[in-house]
Design a protein around this motif. Structure first.
Motif, PDB file in Angstrom:
ATOM      1  N   ARG A  68       0.809  -1.223   0.000  1.00 38.57           N
ATOM      2  CA  ARG A  68       0.000   0.000   0.000  1.00 38.57           C
ATOM      3  C   ARG A  68       0.845   1.279   0.000  1.00 38.57           C
ATOM      4  O   ARG A  68       0.317   2.372  -0.134  1.00 38.57           O
ATOM      5  N   LEU A  69       2.156   1.131   0.142  1.00 37.31           N
ATOM      6  CA  LEU A  69       3.024   2.311   0.092  1.00 37.31           C
ATOM      7  C   LEU A  69       3.115   2.809  -1.347  1.00 37.31           C
ATOM      8  O   LEU A  69       3.177   2.011  -2.291  1.00 37.31           O
ATOM      9  N   GLU A  70       3.139   4.113  -1.504  1.00 35.97           N
ATOM     10  CA  GLU A  70       3.226   4.734  -2.825  1.00 35.97           C
ATOM     11  C   GLU A  70       4.556   4.382  -3.494  1.00 35.97           C
ATOM     12  O   GLU A  70       5.618   4.533  -2.894  1.00 35.97           O
ATOM     13  N   GLY A  71       4.485   3.870  -4.722  1.00 35.30           N
ATOM     14  CA  GLY A  71       5.694   3.549  -5.469  1.00 35.30           C
ATOM     15  C   GLY A  71       6.417   2.307  -4.995  1.00 35.30           C
ATOM     16  O   GLY A  71       7.602   2.129  -5.277  1.00 35.30           O
ATOM     17  N   VAL A  72       5.715   1.435  -4.279  1.00 36.81           N
ATOM     18  CA  VAL A  72       6.315   0.201  -3.761  1.00 36.81           C
ATOM     19  C   VAL A  72       5.403  -0.971  -4.125  1.00 36.81           C
ATOM     20  O   VAL A  72       4.192  -0.893  -3.940  1.00 36.81           O
ATOM     21  N   SER A  73       5.988  -2.042  -4.648  1.00 35.80           N
ATOM     22  CA  SER A  73       5.206  -3.251  -4.904  1.00 35.80           C
ATOM     23  C   SER A  73       5.859  -4.413  -4.164  1.00 35.80           C
ATOM     24  O   SER A  73       7.069  -4.428  -3.950  1.00 35.80           O
ATOM     25  N   ALA A  74       5.026  -5.367  -3.762  1.00 37.52           N
ATOM     26  CA  ALA A  74       5.522  -6.506  -2.998  1.00 37.52           C
ATOM     27  C   ALA A  74       4.785  -7.776  -3.415  1.00 37.52           C
ATOM     28  O   ALA A  74       3.578  -7.746  -3.647  1.00 37.52           O
ATOM     29  N   LYS A  75       5.525  -8.858  -3.509  1.00 39.86           N
ATOM     30  CA  LYS A  75       4.963 -10.182  -3.763  1.00 39.86           C
ATOM     31  C   LYS A  75       5.563 -11.138  -2.747  1.00 39.86           C
ATOM     32  O   LYS A  75       6.745 -11.046  -2.405  1.00 39.86           O
TER      33      LYS A  75
END
Length: 87
Positions: A68-75
């Motif tokens: 949910r952080l702006e400019g951050v993706s996580a898998k």
């Protein structure tokens, strides 16, 4: 409570979110086995791998908060290594 070993792969494209990301990782630090960060300066991204041994709900919560952080993706990738909880 049983725990699982998992890997969260994180890609950061917005540097202003790094402080919030580090704060989240600090909050879940007692579950973190290790982490590795690679700055890819030519592309303007940072790639971070975080390995945890934690309850399923803690892994999901952390991954969701990171995503949910702006400019951050996580898998998240889960292993089949599960440690039963103490009764």
């Amino acid at each position: 409570m049983e725990t699982r070993v998992a890997l969260i792969g994180i890609i950061v494209t917005q540097e202003s979110s790094v402080a919030a990301l580090n704060e989240l990782l600090h909050q879940y630090g007692h579950y973190i086995i290790g982490r590795m960060g690679l700055p890819y300066r030519e592309k303007g991204v940072n790639i971070i791998s975080v390995v945890l041994d934690a309850p399923q709900d803690a892994i999901s919560a952390l991954s969701g908060k990171i995503g949910r952080l702006e400019g951050v993706s996580a898998k998240t990738q889960y292993s089949h290594v599960i440690t039963p909880g103490e009764n």
